[in-house]
Design an enzyme around this catalytic site. Structure first.
Site: not given
Lengths: 288, 282
Positions: A125, A188, A224
């Site tokens: 991430d 995300k 996400k």
């Protein structure tokens, strides 16, 4: 982006009520979609081991509850998480690229991504350089994502837009498109370090960007939301918005994740309530 | 031209706020003469769930206050109650009490609140102890609040029953989820206005009006409720409370044979004993 329209649509979808059998299915799906997260300066190997155990078997008294999707941790904790989740389906997600600010030289960021992949992270991430994005240096942001993706190879890359620092929904859409164009496997919302973190309107805008990107290129990108989703009720709202925007193909842990730390216990308590007919108490669930 | 009355909306009291039931339901509160006094909120199991969550969140802050401070706040409730006595007398007359009976009940309620307020910084001396042990240790027991307490208020006396059941729960630092008198909910609702203007922190007392029959099973079964005063339960409801209580070993104060309503033992019923060992000088 039409902000009023987005808020209206989100408000309308938020009133959906999910009952009994559908609710249990939704709760199980939420558990399976959670990236169980600890991103604190005080994290230790012991904390990672304990959280990983919970990730693998969220409710020790109920084997019908699935494992979560992944544990999400800082780069230095990857080796402990890899060890703790070995032989299970729980994946190891490491934040990288000088999380949470992302303010470091690109070579250092690439090096960090390469290191966590070498240590066994299944997913990375990364954070974008919001300063560069907001000052209009889109090429720098694009190029950094592209280079980190190269470093990751086949390992899944999630790109954190940190929407709480982006000024408008137009920026959110622009950053989403930029990240997807540069090779992100997931986009995300947030690091969880900035308020507001994930919100439904922002999630809707990002999901619509994913839909439009898929329409244009045929490439599926995951989503996400992370930070601030603490209750089952909130999580179910995200599932409704997801289903209404992208449809069933995205309704799996392969294409949608929740980044959360406290959400899991609330979902477990809801499942316990559905199973026993008694409202549950946090006293009976492990922390973390 | 005569003016129209501005009638009050009778709501639940959760977390220091006056809220309608999430269910949107109401039921009529009927006076002694058969007339409808008002429509009051009919709390649902979800309101109860919210009340317990709110009460749980308020335990830490309330329990960590000094006993002296809790006593001050309970005394403040008594002051405000006295100040609103005319309203309470009127409401008790509405449900069939004579003027003299109503005045007596309100007076007793104020006095009982004062009586319990005095215990807040004293009950620990009575129930705490230095225990003799066979070793070089001080062994000290001290009563601690048990946590979230459900209070099933008797149908009557509607006000005195509420005050008598609630005060001993609050004294040691517990928070309360109160099921008000179902037939005569008005005094309980006005009492929440007293609480709201008496420095009682939001969430320490949460009052639900509605059907006891409907709510008691969910209160009895709730794993995050630590004790229940079943004073206002029917024998069948009391049995149901005991059945629910086994799942997390709740303390239950039963409606029959439970002794006087003005007693320090009432306070002790909602405490747990903490014992510490401390080495003596060798």
């Amino acid at each position: 982006m039409d902000e009023v329209g987005v808020l209206e649509r989100v408000a309308a979808l938020s009133t959906r009520s999910i009952k009994r059998e559908s609710k249990r299915a939704a709760l199980d799906l939420i558990v399976a979609m959670i990236d169980l997260t600890t991103l604190e300066g005080k994290d230790t190997a012991g904390k990672i081991a304990q959280m990983s155990a919970k990730a693998i078997r969220p409710d020790p008294l109920d084997s019908s509850v699935p494992s979560v999707a992944a544990v999400c941790i800082y780069p230095n904790m990857v080796k402990y998480a890899v060890q703790a989740t070995e032989g299970t389906d729980v994946r190891v997600v490491s934040v990288a690229t000088y999380f949470p600010s992302g303010l470091a030289d690109i070579d250092l960021k690439v090096e960090e991504a390469r290191r966590v992949v070498a240590e066994g992270a299944d997913e990375v991430d990364m954070v974008i350089d919001r300063g560069a994005f907001l000052s209009g240096d889109y090429f720098k942001v694009f190029d950094e994502i592209r280079r980190v993706k190269e470093a990751c190879g086949d390992v899944h890359l999630k790109v954190i837009l940190e929407t709480g620092e982006l000024a408008t929904l137009d920026d959110v859409r622009r950053a989403s498109m930029l990240a997807m164009g540069a090779g992100a496997d997931f986009i995300k919302t947030s690091t969880g370090k900035i308020q507001p973190a994930a919100t439904l309107p922002v999630a809707l805008v990002m999901l619509e960007a994913i839909r439009d990107f898929h329409d244009a290129t045929g490439v599926m990108v995951g989503m996400k939301p992370a930070g601030g989703i603490r209750t089952s009720k909130d999580a179910i709202k995200y599932l409704v918005v997801l289903n209404e925007t992208l449809g069933e193909r995205w309704m799996t842990p392969d294409w949608f994740r929740f980044g959360a730390s406290t959400l899991l216990n609330d979902v477990l308590m809801q499942i316990r309530w559905l199973e026993t007919g008694r409202y549950a108490s946090p006293d009976y669930f492990t922390q973390g | 031209m005569s003016r129209l009355d501005v009638r009050k909306t009778y709501k639940l009291y959760l977390g220091g706020k006056f809220l309608r039931s999430e269910s949107g339901r109401t039921y009529p509160a009927v006076g002694a003469d058969g007339n409808v006094l008002a429509r009051v909120a009919k709390g649902s199991r979800k309101d109860l769930r919210d009340a317990v969550r709110i009460a749980r969140g308020a335990v830490g802050g309330w329990a960590s206050r000094t006993g002296y401070n809790r006593g001050q706040i309970l005394y403040r409730i008594a002051e405000t109650l006295e100040d609103r006595s005319a309203t309470f007398v009127g409401q008790l007359e509405d449900i069939g009490l004579s003027n003299a009976e109503a005045i007596a009940e309100v007076g007793q309620s104020v006095d009982r609140m004062v009586w319990y307020a005095g215990w807040a910084d004293k009950f620990v001396q009575i129930y705490g102890n230095l225990n003799p042990v066979a070793g070089p240790f001080f062994n000290i027991s001290s009563p601690e609040p048990t946590g979230v307490v459900g209070v099933v208020v008797p149908e009557e006396p509607a006000l005195l029953g509420l005050v008598s059941r609630l005060a001993p729960v609050l004294v040691p630092g517990n928070t309360a989820v109160v099921l008000a008198s179902e037939a005569s909910p008005m005094p309980a609702i006005t009492f929440t206005e007293v609480l709201n203007s008496s420095d009682v922190p939001g969430g320490v007392v949460n009052v639900l009006t509605g059907s006891k029959e409907e709510l008691i099973p969910f209160l009895a079964d709730h794993m995050d409720v630590n004790a229940i005063d079943a004073g206002g339960a029917t024998p069948e409801q009391a049995e149901r409370i005991q059945q629910g209580a086994v799942h997390n070993v709740k303390r239950v104060v039963l409606p029959v044979g439970d002794g006087p309503t003005q007693s320090p033992y009432r306070i002790a019923a909602f405490t747990e004993t903490k014992t510490v060992w401390h080495p003596k000088g060798l």
